[in-house]
Design an enzyme around this catalytic site. Structure first.
Site, PDB file in Angstrom:
ATOM      1  N   SER B 249      12.482   4.326   1.088  1.00 59.01           N
ATOM      2  CA  SER B 249      11.836   5.053   0.010  1.00 59.01           C
ATOM      3  C   SER B 249      12.750   5.130  -1.219  1.00 59.01           C
ATOM      4  CB  SER B 249      11.508   6.448   0.532  1.00 59.01           C
ATOM      5  OG  SER B 249      10.539   7.058  -0.261  1.00 59.01           O
ATOM      6  N   GLN B 271      14.473  12.631  -2.255  1.00 57.21           N
ATOM      7  CA  GLN B 271      14.308  11.256  -1.787  1.00 57.21           C
ATOM      8  C   GLN B 271      15.440  10.885  -0.835  1.00 57.21           C
ATOM      9  OE1 GLN B 271      12.048   8.662  -1.071  1.00 57.21           O
ATOM     10  NE2 GLN B 271      11.414   9.778  -2.862  1.00 57.21           N
ATOM     11  N   HIS B 274      15.530  11.568   3.005  1.00 56.03           N
ATOM     12  CA  HIS B 274      14.700  10.820   3.965  1.00 56.03           C
ATOM     13  C   HIS B 274      15.549   9.980   4.913  1.00 56.03           C
ATOM     14  CE1 HIS B 274      10.551  11.655   3.216  1.00 56.03           C
ATOM     15  NE2 HIS B 274      10.702  11.517   1.912  1.00 56.03           N
ATOM     16  N   GLU B 339       8.974   2.922  -6.342  1.00 57.10           N
ATOM     17  CA  GLU B 339       7.900   3.558  -5.576  1.00 57.10           C
ATOM     18  C   GLU B 339       7.470   4.861  -6.271  1.00 57.10           C
ATOM     19  OE1 GLU B 339       9.331   4.999  -1.874  1.00 57.10           O
ATOM     20  OE2 GLU B 339       7.330   5.267  -0.991  1.00 57.10           O
ATOM     21  N   HIS B 340       8.446   5.752  -6.527  1.00 58.70           N
ATOM     22  CA  HIS B 340       8.177   7.014  -7.218  1.00 58.70           C
ATOM     23  C   HIS B 340       8.892   6.995  -8.554  1.00 58.70           C
ATOM     24  CE1 HIS B 340       8.256   8.068  -2.826  1.00 58.70           C
ATOM     25  NE2 HIS B 340       7.135   8.674  -3.139  1.00 58.70           N
ATOM     26  N   ASP B 373       4.066  14.356  -2.762  1.00 58.75           N
ATOM     27  CA  ASP B 373       4.215  13.948  -1.368  1.00 58.75           C
ATOM     28  C   ASP B 373       3.266  14.716  -0.454  1.00 58.75           C
ATOM     29  OD1 ASP B 373       6.195  12.148  -1.905  1.00 58.75           O
ATOM     30  OD2 ASP B 373       7.854  13.473  -1.342  1.00 58.75           O
ATOM     31  N   GLU B 427     -16.360 -34.103  -6.309  1.00 59.63           N
ATOM     32  CA  GLU B 427     -15.394 -33.789  -5.258  1.00 59.63           C
ATOM     33  C   GLU B 427     -15.580 -34.678  -4.031  1.00 59.63           C
ATOM     34  OE1 GLU B 427     -15.611 -29.570  -4.463  1.00 59.63           O
ATOM     35  OE2 GLU B 427     -14.612 -29.065  -6.357  1.00 59.63           O
ATOM     36  N   HIS B 432     -22.877 -31.473   0.277  1.00 54.65           N
ATOM     37  CA  HIS B 432     -23.018 -30.357  -0.653  1.00 54.65           C
ATOM     38  C   HIS B 432     -24.000 -30.737  -1.765  1.00 54.65           C
ATOM     39  CE1 HIS B 432     -19.385 -28.805   1.253  1.00 54.65           C
ATOM     40  NE2 HIS B 432     -19.452 -27.698   0.531  1.00 54.65           N
TER      41      HIS B 432
END
Lengths: 446, 446
Positions: B249, B271, B274, B339-340, B373, B427, B432
């Site tokens: 994180s 942070q 963690h 992330e944050h 959070d 193609e 097709h």
């Protein structure tokens, strides 16, 4: 390993038969897990490209594509070459490309209106909450080259990126022996590709994922490729984004007998002609109609240019399945979760409404899959091998990302802080709790 | 390898310094590629679970979680146990859980209004085009257990699935030594989890991906886990969907000096607490303010319960970076794609508007990351390690999938058929082309 057209085997199944489950299991036995050798080899190629950049890409291009370029600059396909390709094709081809592109663009613009908008709101405390949507900065588009070079795939990969607002679209396309496909380059000009390189394989994936002195690092790689490309994409996931790991293409047709049987036969062919592992299956409650389709298959097959591939695909992986009724056809279709699902019935809408798992649904006799492949508007890059249970057609949502926005008001900090404090202490995260408590009006300074 | 709080090292960088680029490169050196041994071991565990189902899961649970269950049924956590857990916690905790859940639900319902709607339209030819949105049938939620068991993660993973309309939410949570976390079970009761199993690790990922006699096979697996869980998720991608591969994180704080420095210090701690690999970084143009934050860090650290983890994280991966001005701070933030991202300035909105790459942006001094959070509403499962360049917070969009709808009218078949025919011939895909041509009014029967 090709089956000649005369050796065509048309597998018949019947859901009422006692051994149906066993036959079903055999028919849908997924390919063996990706080959460990291919995976290891792709890993070596990626490591070499990461370590030695352009020099490694040049070496692998020499070895695998038999293309001896003096430097990477020689492998860049200039914008002028893309435009020249567009000028050189017939006006009929150019119009078809441009009309298809216009329809694909229109569809994806509508998709963008749904998913591309940023939004925000304030709660009763005045706290702002929202989500900001931004396009990716730069994406890489892998376009297969050589025997199966599809300009339509250039449109289908590049246009959603362009509509999403991606500024920088980088195309890679292998050119074995140095042969550049004019239609592919013309499609790149139509679709808004900014830079193009004549490289392919795991080395092209590595160049896009890590960047080299010449090839810019991208944020996401999309587009189908061979087993090495698939293995390389899986390995670089995380370094950059990837779209999906594509398996062999599939079509499932639910028919009630109201569509001309030769139309259904040709729709089954149009999937089978892609390659020998492609899968074409018919579900129908009417045994007589199934026989009519089988008769058309046998009648039409000898006239097909790709009859050997079609025969191999139908014999190896195809099936004509008699079901009890259309309800059962729907249940089976949801269980299969096919990439392409044609509902070729007189009243297709109620059937479409109850189906849950399919990449794309083609409703009614006029909607051949091939119209969707080229120009109806929706994307032809679709989830295969049953992954429609959890994934979606390629779309603008693959080229945007979202950022949460939170602006807590003074009042909000009082209210939310008490909740956060209780939960953080419950998780044993004291700093989280204190960070919330400090914002309370009567906070004690710790 | 823990650093004691007294050995705290606070790294200072300055963008004006000539060696800034070298220091930056060192600071953001990504973790080494995932350990090959862990990957191989995860592969073996998955293969065993695929082959032997419940028996293998029981064995690994015995070995890794020291939990000797007679059969898988003993590892299922009944709904009654989830409800009992909810009844057993304090009313303060219960209210906090329920209020947080309510806010998270409200936010994700608004998200659902943006991305969850099916849509269709008809073009001038009467051809119908659209996209049908359906929830996944069944998802698996991995909740880490043991020392880092987070009830808030249960809410953040299960609620978006529930709001998206997923009927069947299956939670797995390892319970080392058999200890079940009451708050985690209570959160599961609040969040709409339908079934829960006390299993974890790569074996739980395998059970969810392949299904066993007891554990139902799911369509997608979400939620963070240790390195084995991450490796297993990467390997089963394709068999089922996965959300993302989570790294350590991170928080980045842009400050202009207007926020109380102890608030910023505590946000960096929240942070860092963690784990030791978490990353906390401050960007600020004001050298004096940076010193004030450093002083608060040193003052507050000794009082923190998790001070050794915080010290190790800050010393190993943290930094206080002096920038020339807030413009440069924005450029650097986009390069880091954190992330944050806290924008702790007096006038945060113009800064937020120019930022492109971040998982979540927290605006203004009152918006501590910890409020986001737990309970502000947006999801706390966010892209890490710079992947915010191409990926998004976990959201309802992770629990839906789309199916394209096409119903070509008779007139549309005439118009589209000509375009498709030209492109298909270009193609080399004759079937097709013929499938389109057969639907033209004056089709020659081939």
């Amino acid at each position: 390993m090709t089956t000649s057209a005369s050796e065509l085997l048309l597998r018949r199944l019947n859901t009422s038969s006692p051994d149906f489950e066993a036959q079903y299991a055999q028919l849908f036995a997924r390919m063996a897990d990706e080959n460990a050798d291919i995976d290891a080899r792709a890993g070596e190629i990626l490591a070499a490209v990461r370590a030695r950049g352009d020099a490694a890409v040049l070496e692998f291009t020499r070895r695998f594509d038999r293309l001896d370029a003096p430097d990477m600059a020689a492998l860049e396909i200039a914008q002028s070459e893309l435009r020249a390709a567009l000028s050189s094709i017939s006006s009929e081809q150019r119009q078809a490309l441009e009309q298809a592109a216009e329809r694909v663009r229109d569809y994806h613009q509508r998709q963008m209106q749904q998913v591309g908008r940023s939004w925000e709101y304030r709660d009763a405390d005045g706290t702002l909450l929202g989500q900001k949507v931004t396009p990716l900065d730069r994406v890489g588009i892998y376009v297969p080259g050589g025997k199966a070079a599809y300009p339509s795939s250039v449109l289908m990969n590049a246009i959603p990126a362009h509509v999403a607002g991606v500024e920088d679209i980088v195309m890679v396309v292998p050119t074995p022996g140095g042969e550049r496909n004019t239609l592919v380059l013309a499609a790149a000009a139509v679709a808004g590709v900014r830079r193009a390189f004549a490289i392919g394989g795991a080395q092209a994936v590595g160049a896009l994922a890590y960047g080299t002195a010449t090839v810019p690092k991208v944020d996401k790689i999309v587009g189908p490729g061979n087993a090495y490309v698939a293995a390389a994409k899986r390995r670089v996931f995380g370094v950059c984004g990837i779209d999906m790991i594509a398996g062999p293409s599939e079509i499932l047709v639910i028919a009630d007998g109201s569509t001309p049987p030769e139309w259904v036969a040709m729709d089954l062919f149009s999937q089978a002609e892609h390659d020998e592992l492609a899968q074409s299956i018919l579900l129908c409650p009417d045994a007589g109609y199934i026989e009519m389709v089988a008769t058309e298959i046998r009648r039409l097959l000898p006239g097909m240019a790709r009859r050997d591939i079609i025969a191999a695909s139908l014999s190896g992986r195809g099936a004509l399945i008699q079901v009890r009724n259309l309800d059962e056809a729907c249940e089976l279709a949801d269980r299969i979760a096919p990439e392409h699902l044609e509902v070729s019935t007189a009243d297709p809408r109620p059937i479409a409404d109850r189906l849950r798992h399919a990449g794309a649904v083609f409703l009614g006799a006029y909607t051949s899959e091939s119209l969707g492949d080229y120009c109806a508007g929706p994307n032809h890059v679709l989830p295969t091998s049953g992954t429609a249970r959890f994934s979606s057609p390629l779309g603008v949502y693959d080229f945007i990302k979202r950022t949460s926005l939170i602006e807590v008001s003074h009042a909000g900090a009082q209210h939310l802080g008490r909740i956060a404090s209780v939960l953080a202490h419950g998780e044993g995260l004291q700093a989280h709790a204190l960070a919330a408590e400090m914002r309370l009006d009567r906070a004690r300074t710790p």
